[in-house]
Design a protein around this motif. Sequence first.
Motif, PDB file in Angstrom:
ATOM      1  N   PHE A 136       0.824  -1.217   0.000  1.00  0.00           N
ATOM      2  CA  PHE A 136       0.000   0.000   0.000  1.00  0.00           C
ATOM      3  C   PHE A 136       0.858   1.266   0.000  1.00  0.00           C
ATOM      4  O   PHE A 136       0.537   2.238  -0.677  1.00  0.00           O
ATOM      5  CB  PHE A 136      -0.985   0.005   1.170  1.00  0.00           C
ATOM      6  CG  PHE A 136      -2.091  -0.978   1.004  1.00  0.00           C
ATOM      7  CD1 PHE A 136      -2.913  -0.960  -0.117  1.00  0.00           C
ATOM      8  CD2 PHE A 136      -2.323  -1.953   1.963  1.00  0.00           C
ATOM      9  CE1 PHE A 136      -3.935  -1.879  -0.284  1.00  0.00           C
ATOM     10  CE2 PHE A 136      -3.338  -2.874   1.810  1.00  0.00           C
ATOM     11  CZ  PHE A 136      -4.145  -2.834   0.683  1.00  0.00           C
ATOM     12  N   LEU A 137       1.945   1.264   0.756  1.00  0.00           N
ATOM     13  CA  LEU A 137       2.835   2.421   0.756  1.00  0.00           C
ATOM     14  C   LEU A 137       3.458   2.626  -0.616  1.00  0.00           C
ATOM     15  O   LEU A 137       3.591   3.760  -1.090  1.00  0.00           O
ATOM     16  CB  LEU A 137       3.920   2.269   1.822  1.00  0.00           C
ATOM     17  CG  LEU A 137       3.458   2.397   3.266  1.00  0.00           C
ATOM     18  CD1 LEU A 137       4.612   2.077   4.215  1.00  0.00           C
ATOM     19  CD2 LEU A 137       2.898   3.777   3.548  1.00  0.00           C
ATOM     20  N   HIS A 138       3.840   1.530  -1.257  1.00  0.00           N
ATOM     21  CA  HIS A 138       4.401   1.632  -2.601  1.00  0.00           C
ATOM     22  C   HIS A 138       3.369   2.202  -3.583  1.00  0.00           C
ATOM     23  O   HIS A 138       3.696   3.062  -4.403  1.00  0.00           O
ATOM     24  CB  HIS A 138       4.881   0.255  -3.072  1.00  0.00           C
ATOM     25  CG  HIS A 138       5.474   0.258  -4.441  1.00  0.00           C
ATOM     26  ND1 HIS A 138       6.712   0.794  -4.697  1.00  0.00           N
ATOM     27  CD2 HIS A 138       4.996  -0.193  -5.623  1.00  0.00           C
ATOM     28  CE1 HIS A 138       6.969   0.670  -5.982  1.00  0.00           C
ATOM     29  NE2 HIS A 138       5.943   0.071  -6.566  1.00  0.00           N
ATOM     30  N   GLN A 139       2.121   1.741  -3.473  1.00  0.00           N
ATOM     31  CA  GLN A 139       1.061   2.241  -4.348  1.00  0.00           C
ATOM     32  C   GLN A 139       0.807   3.724  -4.116  1.00  0.00           C
ATOM     33  O   GLN A 139       0.629   4.493  -5.066  1.00  0.00           O
ATOM     34  CB  GLN A 139      -0.244   1.452  -4.121  1.00  0.00           C
ATOM     35  CG  GLN A 139      -0.172   0.011  -4.557  1.00  0.00           C
ATOM     36  CD  GLN A 139       0.064  -0.113  -6.049  1.00  0.00           C
ATOM     37  OE1 GLN A 139      -0.520   0.581  -6.847  1.00  0.00           O
ATOM     38  NE2 GLN A 139       0.969  -1.009  -6.415  1.00  0.00           N
ATOM     39  N   MET A 140       0.803   4.146  -2.854  1.00  0.00           N
ATOM     40  CA  MET A 140       0.588   5.557  -2.540  1.00  0.00           C
ATOM     41  C   MET A 140       1.720   6.414  -3.089  1.00  0.00           C
ATOM     42  O   MET A 140       1.475   7.489  -3.638  1.00  0.00           O
ATOM     43  CB  MET A 140       0.455   5.756  -1.020  1.00  0.00           C
ATOM     44  CG  MET A 140      -0.867   5.276  -0.472  1.00  0.00           C
ATOM     45  SD  MET A 140      -1.008   5.341   1.335  1.00  0.00           S
ATOM     46  CE  MET A 140      -0.241   6.852   1.773  1.00  0.00           C
ATOM     47  N   ASN A 141       2.959   5.938  -2.956  1.00  0.00           N
ATOM     48  CA  ASN A 141       4.103   6.695  -3.487  1.00  0.00           C
ATOM     49  C   ASN A 141       4.021   6.818  -5.004  1.00  0.00           C
ATOM     50  O   ASN A 141       4.331   7.874  -5.557  1.00  0.00           O
ATOM     51  CB  ASN A 141       5.423   6.046  -3.076  1.00  0.00           C
ATOM     52  CG  ASN A 141       5.780   6.337  -1.635  1.00  0.00           C
ATOM     53  OD1 ASN A 141       5.316   7.317  -1.056  1.00  0.00           O
ATOM     54  ND2 ASN A 141       6.598   5.478  -1.059  1.00  0.00           N
ATOM     55  N   GLU A 142       3.595   5.757  -5.667  1.00  0.00           N
ATOM     56  CA  GLU A 142       3.453   5.808  -7.129  1.00  0.00           C
ATOM     57  C   GLU A 142       2.384   6.823  -7.540  1.00  0.00           C
ATOM     58  O   GLU A 142       2.577   7.603  -8.470  1.00  0.00           O
ATOM     59  CB  GLU A 142       3.112   4.424  -7.691  1.00  0.00           C
ATOM     60  CG  GLU A 142       4.258   3.449  -7.631  1.00  0.00           C
ATOM     61  CD  GLU A 142       5.460   3.892  -8.444  1.00  0.00           C
ATOM     62  OE1 GLU A 142       5.271   4.370  -9.584  1.00  0.00           O
ATOM     63  OE2 GLU A 142       6.586   3.788  -7.924  1.00  0.00           O
ATOM     64  N   ARG A 143       1.271   6.826  -6.852  1.00  0.00           N
ATOM     65  CA  ARG A 143       0.191   7.786  -7.152  1.00  0.00           C
ATOM     66  C   ARG A 143       0.649   9.221  -6.893  1.00  0.00           C
ATOM     67  O   ARG A 143       0.332  10.130  -7.643  1.00  0.00           O
ATOM     68  CB  ARG A 143      -1.052   7.470  -6.325  1.00  0.00           C
ATOM     69  CG  ARG A 143      -1.781   6.248  -6.821  1.00  0.00           C
ATOM     70  CD  ARG A 143      -3.094   6.062  -6.100  1.00  0.00           C
ATOM     71  NE  ARG A 143      -3.652   4.778  -6.475  1.00  0.00           N
ATOM     72  CZ  ARG A 143      -4.207   3.928  -5.646  1.00  0.00           C
ATOM     73  NH1 ARG A 143      -4.314   4.237  -4.376  1.00  0.00           N
ATOM     74  NH2 ARG A 143      -4.689   2.780  -6.069  1.00  0.00           N
ATOM     75  N   LYS A 147       1.049  12.511  -9.470  1.00  0.00           N
ATOM     76  CA  LYS A 147       0.418  13.800  -9.198  1.00  0.00           C
ATOM     77  C   LYS A 147       1.449  14.893  -8.929  1.00  0.00           C
ATOM     78  O   LYS A 147       1.085  16.053  -8.732  1.00  0.00           O
ATOM     79  CB  LYS A 147      -0.511  13.688  -7.988  1.00  0.00           C
ATOM     80  CG  LYS A 147      -1.695  12.788  -8.227  1.00  0.00           C
ATOM     81  CD  LYS A 147      -2.542  12.690  -6.959  1.00  0.00           C
ATOM     82  CE  LYS A 147      -3.705  11.745  -7.150  1.00  0.00           C
ATOM     83  NZ  LYS A 147      -4.486  11.597  -5.912  1.00  0.00           N
ATOM     84  N   GLY A 148       2.723  14.533  -8.873  1.00  0.00           N
ATOM     85  CA  GLY A 148       3.771  15.518  -8.616  1.00  0.00           C
ATOM     86  C   GLY A 148       3.949  15.845  -7.155  1.00  0.00           C
ATOM     87  O   GLY A 148       4.538  16.856  -6.806  1.00  0.00           O
ATOM     88  N   ILE A 149       3.458  14.987  -6.275  1.00  0.00           N
ATOM     89  CA  ILE A 149       3.610  15.187  -4.838  1.00  0.00           C
ATOM     90  C   ILE A 149       4.783  14.323  -4.377  1.00  0.00           C
ATOM     91  O   ILE A 149       4.813  13.124  -4.615  1.00  0.00           O
ATOM     92  CB  ILE A 149       2.325  14.783  -4.068  1.00  0.00           C
ATOM     93  CG1 ILE A 149       1.139  15.592  -4.576  1.00  0.00           C
ATOM     94  CG2 ILE A 149       2.525  14.954  -2.578  1.00  0.00           C
ATOM     95  CD1 ILE A 149      -0.185  15.103  -4.040  1.00  0.00           C
ATOM     96  N   ALA A 150       5.749  14.928  -3.719  1.00  0.00           N
ATOM     97  CA  ALA A 150       6.917  14.189  -3.258  1.00  0.00           C
ATOM     98  C   ALA A 150       6.540  13.315  -2.069  1.00  0.00           C
ATOM     99  O   ALA A 150       5.657  13.651  -1.277  1.00  0.00           O
ATOM    100  CB  ALA A 150       8.025  15.150  -2.864  1.00  0.00           C
ATOM    101  N   ALA A 151       7.242  12.182  -1.946  1.00  0.00           N
ATOM    102  CA  ALA A 151       6.998  11.276  -0.825  1.00  0.00           C
ATOM    103  C   ALA A 151       7.427  11.909   0.492  1.00  0.00           C
ATOM    104  O   ALA A 151       6.818  11.685   1.525  1.00  0.00           O
ATOM    105  CB  ALA A 151       7.737   9.956  -1.043  1.00  0.00           C
ATOM    106  N   ASP A 152       8.480  12.699   0.467  1.00  0.00           N
ATOM    107  CA  ASP A 152       8.959  13.392   1.660  1.00  0.00           C
ATOM    108  C   ASP A 152       8.267  14.759   1.717  1.00  0.00           C
ATOM    109  O   ASP A 152       8.429  15.567   0.811  1.00  0.00           O
ATOM    110  CB  ASP A 152      10.474  13.576   1.577  1.00  0.00           C
ATOM    111  CG  ASP A 152      11.057  14.179   2.852  1.00  0.00           C
ATOM    112  OD1 ASP A 152      10.285  14.482   3.788  1.00  0.00           O
ATOM    113  OD2 ASP A 152      12.295  14.343   2.893  1.00  0.00           O
TER     114      ASP A 152
END
Length: 157
Positions: A136-143, A147-152
Amino acid sequence: MTLDFILRIFVAALLGGAIGLEREYRSKEAGFRTHFLVALGSALFMIVSMYGFNEVLQVGTVRLDPSRVAAQVVSGIGFIGAGTIMIQKHAVKGLTTAAGVWVTAAIGLTCGSGMYALASVATLLVLLGLEAMNFFLHQMNERNKEKGIAADPEENE
């Protein structure tokens, strides 16, 4: 009886090692060796707690509560787990590692008391939970990347 005890610590070590391998694969702080040792040690403590004082109990005036040692294992592992938790840049790090070591100790205690099925199911649930969370974390990071939102969060400022 000795073979039963050996089986108990062997199963505990295998189940703890399985969790440790997953953590090792993810390059987390506590890996195979830590989880292996925690499960094995917890099982051994439970066996000693349940059966190690039979000679003292022959007197008839001494009463034994095996749950007391188990409670001390929980406290001791809580102390070790607390050492893995750190706060960096307003983020908590190491909480999953601490929880993993804690549940591995519980699995070891369960094996030490001879409840193999329960310990095996708990191990499967731990592995499922860790893998599902990673997915789920990997999927959220991909999304977020799409969208151009950084993971950090600091990278967005």
